[in-house]
Scaffold this active site. Structure first.
Site, PDB file in Angstrom:
ATOM      1  N   ASP A  55       0.885  -1.161   0.000  1.00 25.82           N
ATOM      2  CA  ASP A  55       0.000   0.000   0.000  1.00 25.82           C
ATOM      3  C   ASP A  55       0.923   1.212   0.000  1.00 25.82           C
ATOM      4  O   ASP A  55       1.531   1.533   1.020  1.00 25.82           O
ATOM      5  CB  ASP A  55      -0.895   0.007   1.244  1.00 25.82           C
ATOM      6  CG  ASP A  55      -1.780   1.241   1.280  1.00 25.82           C
ATOM      7  OD1 ASP A  55      -2.424   1.548   0.258  1.00 25.82           O
ATOM      8  OD2 ASP A  55      -1.824   1.907   2.338  1.00 25.82           O
ATOM      9  N   ASP A  77      -2.870   1.201   6.999  1.00 24.54           N
ATOM     10  CA  ASP A  77      -1.970   1.021   5.857  1.00 24.54           C
ATOM     11  C   ASP A  77      -1.490  -0.428   5.751  1.00 24.54           C
ATOM     12  O   ASP A  77      -1.355  -0.968   4.661  1.00 24.54           O
ATOM     13  CB  ASP A  77      -0.766   1.965   5.967  1.00 24.54           C
ATOM     14  CG  ASP A  77      -1.184   3.421   5.928  1.00 24.54           C
ATOM     15  OD1 ASP A  77      -1.710   3.858   4.891  1.00 24.54           O
ATOM     16  OD2 ASP A  77      -1.005   4.112   6.950  1.00 24.54           O
ATOM     17  N   GLU A  92      -0.968  -1.367  -5.052  1.00 26.26           N
ATOM     18  CA  GLU A  92      -2.163  -0.600  -5.385  1.00 26.26           C
ATOM     19  C   GLU A  92      -1.806   0.516  -6.356  1.00 26.26           C
ATOM     20  O   GLU A  92      -0.774   1.180  -6.213  1.00 26.26           O
ATOM     21  CB  GLU A  92      -2.762  -0.005  -4.111  1.00 26.26           C
ATOM     22  CG  GLU A  92      -4.061   0.725  -4.336  1.00 26.26           C
ATOM     23  CD  GLU A  92      -4.698   1.218  -3.043  1.00 26.26           C
ATOM     24  OE1 GLU A  92      -5.659   1.988  -3.149  1.00 26.26           O
ATOM     25  OE2 GLU A  92      -4.246   0.839  -1.952  1.00 26.26           O
TER      26      GLU A  92
END
Length: 178
Positions: free
Chosen positions: A16, A146, A74
């Site tokens: 992330d 996160d 991502e």
């Protein structure tokens, strides 16, 4: 999670991206429940090029320690703040470079793809992701957002890769019968 594992189960590094906090998770994709390590890289408040170097350096160390087979990250979420999106994209690039330098195949997923794979809805919120990741990976306690997002990326990749593999096997069987 211990480093030795079955070769048939891919170990996936989920990322992330962030320029101050970067979530990462290493998940053994085929295990039930999946074996995992979930954490964050917390970067010091220093100049941006130094932080980018630290992202590369620290993720390189994570890769060396956990020896993942694949990496998933991502895609950048484009917001109204162009400067923030640019910094996020650069941090993401430093992470991708660490994976590429280690020879890992890198898969990219949109936030809605990740949410759909983990929660079942592309519009899920952070708390839903944290809850589902904790359930799927049997993690006690509350996960940092996160870190949970990074685990969700890894789980999304595991589910997507598993489905793609099954589809490919079915196609090969159909062709063999024809």
């Amino acid at each position: 999670m211990s480093n030795p594992r079955s070769v048939t189960v891919p170990r996936i590094l989920g990322i992330d991206p962030g320029s101050t906090i970067m979530g990462f998770a290493v998940v053994d994709g085929g295990a039930r429940p999946a074996q995992c390590v979930i954490d964050c890289l917390r970067l010091p408040k220093t100049d941006f090029p130094t932080r980018l170097g630290l992202i590369f350096e620290r993720l390189t160390a994570v890769i060396a320690e956990w020896q993942p087979d694949e990496m998933a990250i991502e895609n950048v979420f484009v917001s109204r703040n162009a400067a923030s999106a640019l910094k996020l994209g650069q941090a993401r690039g430093a992470a991708i470079c660490a994976g590429a330098a280690a020879g890992l195949p890198v898969a990219e997923y949109t936030p809605s793809q990740i949410k759909q794979a983990v929660v079942g809805r592309g519009s899920a919120d952070k708390t839903q992701i944290q809850h589902m990741v904790a359930m799927l990976l049997a993690v006690p306690g509350k996960l940092q957002a996160d870190a949970a997002d990074a685990a969700a990326v890894a789980l999304c990749h595991a589910h997507t890769a598993h489905t793609a593999g099954r589809l490919q096997q079915g196609t090969q069987r159909s062709r063999a019968r024809a």
